[in-house]
Design a protein around this motif. Sequence first.
Motif, PDB file in Angstrom:
ATOM      1  N   LYS A  39       0.859  -1.187   0.000  1.00 49.07           N
ATOM      2  CA  LYS A  39       0.000   0.000   0.000  1.00 49.07           C
ATOM      3  C   LYS A  39       0.898   1.241   0.000  1.00 49.07           C
ATOM      4  O   LYS A  39       1.699   1.442   0.919  1.00 49.07           O
ATOM      5  CB  LYS A  39      -0.899  -0.021   1.237  1.00 49.07           C
ATOM      6  N   CYS A  40       0.746   2.054  -1.029  1.00 51.98           N
ATOM      7  CA  CYS A  40       1.523   3.292  -1.129  1.00 51.98           C
ATOM      8  C   CYS A  40       0.585   4.488  -1.010  1.00 51.98           C
ATOM      9  O   CYS A  40      -0.396   4.600  -1.751  1.00 51.98           O
ATOM     10  CB  CYS A  40       2.270   3.372  -2.459  1.00 51.98           C
ATOM     11  N   VAL A  57       2.104  -7.354  -4.604  1.00 53.06           N
ATOM     12  CA  VAL A  57       3.478  -7.609  -5.029  1.00 53.06           C
ATOM     13  C   VAL A  57       4.231  -8.218  -3.861  1.00 53.06           C
ATOM     14  O   VAL A  57       3.762  -8.211  -2.724  1.00 53.06           O
ATOM     15  CB  VAL A  57       4.184  -6.305  -5.501  1.00 53.06           C
ATOM     16  N   SER A  58       5.418  -8.736  -4.124  1.00 49.00           N
ATOM     17  CA  SER A  58       6.222  -9.314  -3.049  1.00 49.00           C
ATOM     18  C   SER A  58       6.778  -8.196  -2.160  1.00 49.00           C
ATOM     19  O   SER A  58       6.765  -7.020  -2.523  1.00 49.00           O
ATOM     20  CB  SER A  58       7.361 -10.153  -3.629  1.00 49.00           C
ATOM     21  N   LEU A  65       7.957   2.570  -7.348  1.00 53.52           N
ATOM     22  CA  LEU A  65       8.179   2.251  -8.759  1.00 53.52           C
ATOM     23  C   LEU A  65       7.386   1.025  -9.213  1.00 53.52           C
ATOM     24  O   LEU A  65       6.964   0.948 -10.366  1.00 53.52           O
ATOM     25  CB  LEU A  65       9.669   2.034  -9.017  1.00 53.52           C
ATOM     26  N   HIS A  66       7.171   0.060  -8.307  1.00 57.20           N
ATOM     27  CA  HIS A  66       6.462  -1.161  -8.678  1.00 57.20           C
ATOM     28  C   HIS A  66       4.958  -1.094  -8.401  1.00 57.20           C
ATOM     29  O   HIS A  66       4.191  -1.883  -8.956  1.00 57.20           O
ATOM     30  CB  HIS A  66       7.057  -2.363  -7.932  1.00 57.20           C
ATOM     31  N   VAL A  67       4.546  -0.200  -7.534  1.00 65.09           N
ATOM     32  CA  VAL A  67       3.139  -0.176  -7.101  1.00 65.09           C
ATOM     33  C   VAL A  67       2.339   0.904  -7.819  1.00 65.09           C
ATOM     34  O   VAL A  67       1.208   0.670  -8.230  1.00 65.09           O
ATOM     35  CB  VAL A  67       3.050   0.005  -5.565  1.00 65.09           C
ATOM     36  N   VAL A  78       9.608  11.530 -11.588  1.00 63.74           N
ATOM     37  CA  VAL A  78       9.239  10.262 -10.933  1.00 63.74           C
ATOM     38  C   VAL A  78       9.982  10.085  -9.616  1.00 63.74           C
ATOM     39  O   VAL A  78       9.399   9.717  -8.596  1.00 63.74           O
ATOM     40  CB  VAL A  78       9.500   9.062 -11.881  1.00 63.74           C
ATOM     41  N   GLU A  79      11.267  10.351  -9.599  1.00 59.19           N
ATOM     42  CA  GLU A  79      12.052  10.142  -8.383  1.00 59.19           C
ATOM     43  C   GLU A  79      11.585  11.070  -7.264  1.00 59.19           C
ATOM     44  O   GLU A  79      11.432  10.645  -6.125  1.00 59.19           O
ATOM     45  CB  GLU A  79      13.541  10.373  -8.678  1.00 59.19           C
ATOM     46  N   ALA A  80      11.332  12.325  -7.564  1.00 57.47           N
ATOM     47  CA  ALA A  80      10.857  13.280  -6.552  1.00 57.47           C
ATOM     48  C   ALA A  80       9.475  12.870  -6.036  1.00 57.47           C
ATOM     49  O   ALA A  80       9.197  12.951  -4.834  1.00 57.47           O
ATOM     50  CB  ALA A  80      10.807  14.683  -7.135  1.00 57.47           C
TER      51      ALA A  80
END
Length: 188
Positions: A39-40, A57-58, A65-67, A78-80
Amino acid sequence: MRSGRKGSGSCVVPALVAWLLLDAAGVVQAKNFEDVRCKCICPPYRNITGHIYNRNVSQKDCNCLHVVEPMPVPGHDVEAYCLLCECKYEERSSNTIKVTIIIYLSVVGALLLYMLFLLLVEPLIRKHDAYTQPLHNEEDSEEMRPPADSAQAKGNTVLERVEGAQQRWKKQVQEQRKTVFDRHKMLS
């Protein structure tokens, strides 16, 4: 003996019904919810509103990045954006939740059956007491029962003790009513 079997069987029925309902609900929702997820929680960023992302996801892939899909910001932000997001890996046990709910429903069902049993049986086991009459006026509240000897006042069964406590409570209520009515008369 028969009543003991009937009582224990009646507890099984609500448990079985609850189990079937929860199992059916679990099958329907199995596609939407699993026991593990990432959960993000992403707060607002520039002109983008905050959002909560869930994905199965695992634990090692539990990051922004994955969620977060689709990524709401262009490639260079994206990074910020991901630094602002807080991702947590969560696990739960659906079976434990089901068992807990079944136990809870079984206990509530057993208590309801016991209440119905008491409502049906109480008039049969309760003996008619000639001294307990509805009190019609204040003068009757002075004497609810004649004094009883110590052996009878002690009460041998739980029902007698409960009835004794109930009578004491009724007497206290009548005394309080009398006091209130006397004060009311004095004020008027």
